[in-house]
Design a protein around this motif. Sequence first.
Motif, PDB file in Angstrom:
ATOM      1  N   ASN A 218      24.486 -35.062  32.578  1.00 27.95           N
ATOM      2  CA  ASN A 218      23.810 -33.784  32.806  1.00 27.95           C
ATOM      3  C   ASN A 218      22.518 -34.013  33.583  1.00 27.95           C
ATOM      4  OD1 ASN A 218      25.809 -32.586  31.088  1.00 27.95           O
ATOM      5  ND2 ASN A 218      24.603 -33.267  29.328  1.00 27.95           N
ATOM      6  N   LYS A 292      25.645 -25.809  25.610  1.00 27.72           N
ATOM      7  CA  LYS A 292      24.829 -26.756  24.843  1.00 27.72           C
ATOM      8  C   LYS A 292      25.709 -27.662  23.985  1.00 27.72           C
ATOM      9  CE  LYS A 292      21.952 -23.678  23.069  1.00 27.72           C
ATOM     10  NZ  LYS A 292      20.783 -23.076  22.371  1.00 27.72           N
ATOM     11  N   ASN A 293      26.726 -27.084  23.360  1.00 31.45           N
ATOM     12  CA  ASN A 293      27.625 -27.884  22.534  1.00 31.45           C
ATOM     13  C   ASN A 293      28.408 -28.882  23.383  1.00 31.45           C
ATOM     14  OD1 ASN A 293      28.987 -28.416  19.895  1.00 31.45           O
ATOM     15  ND2 ASN A 293      30.781 -27.697  21.034  1.00 31.45           N
ATOM     16  N   ALA A 296      26.250 -31.805  24.634  1.00 29.15           N
ATOM     17  CA  ALA A 296      25.878 -32.753  23.586  1.00 29.15           C
ATOM     18  C   ALA A 296      27.070 -33.535  23.063  1.00 29.15           C
ATOM     19  CB  ALA A 296      25.196 -32.017  22.436  1.00 29.15           C
ATOM     20  N   ASN A 297      28.224 -32.875  22.927  1.00 31.46           N
ATOM     21  CA  ASN A 297      29.353 -33.477  22.217  1.00 31.46           C
ATOM     22  C   ASN A 297      30.594 -33.695  23.068  1.00 31.46           C
ATOM     23  OD1 ASN A 297      27.815 -33.287  19.772  1.00 31.46           O
ATOM     24  ND2 ASN A 297      28.360 -31.107  19.672  1.00 31.46           N
ATOM     25  N   ALA A 344      16.574 -26.729  23.025  1.00 35.98           N
ATOM     26  CA  ALA A 344      17.861 -27.332  22.686  1.00 35.98           C
ATOM     27  C   ALA A 344      18.687 -27.606  23.943  1.00 35.98           C
ATOM     28  CB  ALA A 344      18.629 -26.438  21.726  1.00 35.98           C
ATOM     29  N   ASP A 347      16.870 -30.475  26.055  1.00 38.51           N
ATOM     30  CA  ASP A 347      16.979 -31.799  25.435  1.00 38.51           C
ATOM     31  C   ASP A 347      18.304 -32.472  25.750  1.00 38.51           C
ATOM     32  OD1 ASP A 347      16.053 -33.930  23.970  1.00 38.51           O
ATOM     33  OD2 ASP A 347      16.718 -33.131  22.043  1.00 38.51           O
ATOM     34  N   ARG A 348      19.291 -31.693  26.170  1.00 37.61           N
ATOM     35  CA  ARG A 348      20.606 -32.256  26.484  1.00 37.61           C
ATOM     36  C   ARG A 348      20.715 -32.739  27.924  1.00 37.61           C
ATOM     37  NH1 ARG A 348      20.894 -29.347  22.063  1.00 37.61           N
ATOM     38  NH2 ARG A 348      22.723 -29.364  20.682  1.00 37.61           N
ATOM     39  N   HIS A 350      20.097 -35.319  30.760  1.00 38.38           N
ATOM     40  CA  HIS A 350      19.881 -36.759  30.777  1.00 38.38           C
ATOM     41  C   HIS A 350      18.798 -37.180  31.754  1.00 38.38           C
ATOM     42  CE1 HIS A 350      24.243 -36.754  29.299  1.00 38.38           C
ATOM     43  NE2 HIS A 350      23.502 -37.162  28.292  1.00 38.38           N
ATOM     44  N   ARG A 406      19.200 -39.939  21.356  1.00 39.58           N
ATOM     45  CA  ARG A 406      19.524 -39.067  22.492  1.00 39.58           C
ATOM     46  C   ARG A 406      18.806 -39.549  23.750  1.00 39.58           C
ATOM     47  NH1 ARG A 406      19.777 -32.792  21.427  1.00 39.58           N
ATOM     48  NH2 ARG A 406      21.794 -33.479  20.621  1.00 39.58           N
ATOM     49  N   THR A 409      20.583 -42.729  24.919  1.00 39.44           N
ATOM     50  CA  THR A 409      21.853 -42.416  25.582  1.00 39.44           C
ATOM     51  C   THR A 409      21.616 -41.944  27.008  1.00 39.44           C
ATOM     52  OG1 THR A 409      22.916 -41.841  23.490  1.00 39.44           O
ATOM     53  CG2 THR A 409      23.905 -40.964  25.501  1.00 39.44           C
TER      54      THR A 409
END
Length: 732
Positions: A218, A292-293, A296-297, A344, A347-348, A350, A406, A409
């Motif tokens: 991201n 967002k989900n 992150a995942n 939120a 923060d995701r 990179h 995070r 990563t």
Amino acid sequence: MSDFDNKINEHFAGFVVRKDLVKVVKGNAIVPTYVLEYLLGQYCATDDEASIQTGIETVKDILRKHYVHRSEAGLIQSTIRERGRYKVIDQISVSLNEKTDSYEAVFENLGIKKVAVDSNTVKTHPKLLVTGVWCIADVQYEFSEEARVSPWILETIKPIQIAKVDYEQYRDLRRSFTTDEWIDLLMQSIGFRPEAFGRRSKLLQLLRLIPFVERNYNLIELGPKGTGKSHVYSEFSPHGQLISGGEITIPKLFVNNSNGRIGLVGYWDVVAFDEFAGREKTANKALVDIMKNYMANKTFSRGVNPMGAEASFSFVGNTDHNAPYMLKNSDLFEALPSQFHDSAFIDRLHAYLPGWEIDVIRGEMFTAGYGFIVDYLAEILRHLRSEDFSNRVQHYFKISEKISERDRTAISKTMSGLLKLIFPDGSQTEAEVEELLRLAMESRKRVKDQLARIDSTYPEVDFHYIGVDGVKRGVTTVEEEEYPQFYHTKGADGGDAQEDTLLDVPVAPLSIERKVGAPPPVLVTAHPAAQSSIALAEGHFVYAENRKGVSYDKLFGPYVDGASLVVVTDPYIRFFYQIRNMMEFVEMLVRRKRPEDQLRVHLVTAPDDGNLSRQRELLDSIKAACTGSGVEFSWAFDTSGAAHARDVVTDTGWKIVLDRGLDIFQPPIKTEGFSLGDRLQDHRVIKGFYVTYVKVAGETNKKIIDRVAGVKQPIAYDSSGPRADSRGAETS
């Protein structure tokens, strides 16, 4: 061709193309670069000029006959009808007609719909079901009296992309190039002339490619208009899809609940959101939550079983203000729509690519050299998506344990991407890994520091790494070094920025190294007329590439105040721009000294054997320009070859050592208009450099001054030209 272009053709014959040919063949065809380079790769992937010219004509003929212009759609339709079959180049998409239980294609430019497509074609090319794909297609026309049957039939289709590449060959051939050569080859491959960019600027351009080589990455880039933010996503690869930020929906991006069909993230390596910024824009909250989900995942769900995908996200948009304004009044994410200006979501991310460091794209920045056919490189990068190079860092450095998982990563993914791009063969050295690690950590730190402003629950993090020597090495962002008075917030609430105070001399970055026991550097506002009472400190300062706000006045001013003799030793005062730097150094001294004072400036440099007369002429012009100013300028050639150092010494006891001498600014791109960078040093982009301030003992300083104090004498000419003095220094 240059030697570099010859080397590229020697090792990658058939996989490279001259980049200026795209403009030659494009004409008024509105097609992506990778489509044109695909064709050029078939006919012009050679260094033989005759073959290139023949290939250009062939490609032009193909485009003329088969590329469909919207304005000529009716003529092409008639041609297909009369001939019964015709080959076209167009953007094609396919959908399922549930009423007839058949697949139907739409040709974007040709303007025909309900073109019959067989199931095998759809199974072979599933991307056709998601969005338009550029293809070379054979279209048939068979009229039927049955009204429900379309006369158009898609017989064969070939997406414009290379079917297979030899990655092992690519990796092995990488070893034939130095790191600088390889970076320049990648720069030429994306269409830019390497000479127009500094080292950091090149790495920032390559940072844009990481989403193509790293899964679920991201990236955000916010900056001024015209810097080419969206170019790489629309033109570079057939595996990337550029969409307008305001045009995306949940079914189109993720999954359509009505038919269970996965969206863009399931078919494309990169989904880029253009024009993403804009405070006035609105976004669907449900879309933001799913994004967002997924970020992150790597999974998403719409009330059914979770689904996974590998697409990377890239967000690009324009900012309304420059970096210091944003830092003083808000944050570096201020341009985002309110729904995305959310801790939120941020923060995701990179990495944050500082778009304000990228130059506005101009014609002279494009290359005429050879680079990879972009489709070939795109396939290589797609192959590398399945590999992970982040563990290579661990051989040399350890990232701080205080950094969250995070953050770790994000840094690892950025590092992995940069290593895949530049060192696919694993040939990186410790110094090269450190350079990329600092950039990767900085790109994440920019995100994390702004989060501390936006949301007080996010603590400030000490971004540092430790080498095998056990030494802790801190990381800062360029804007943190350039605008420390705005960057760091007061208190734990992350509210108000620090007061606007001028920190003029010296411009100290935060990543400062000082002698053990030395006092901290004194940051003060300097004024003309020699602030000799200022208690200046020794220190070693490192300046990051691409920052602004640095000038000779800030670097040298307080340290030369009160001096009656300043000696500059720099062997590279040769070319016009370097001699202009010397003139600007003298101008700085003229502005700062008291009118009644006399100051002598002496330059020791090396001769430019290629254009010695021009060098003498320009240096003498500085001497003439100083007449009546109270500054007396003289110069000498050190023909003994001993002048390797680059320093400035004063008779007040200061020695200032610079690894680049006076050549600290990146050369401006020549334009016919005006540029603040040409007029004001504070507005120029700098090269990376260091400066060390040393207080020299009285006896040592006297020896340094005496070494050059006696060389001032007129040049003696004879029939063979100017003569050298007994010390081997030709003087003026």
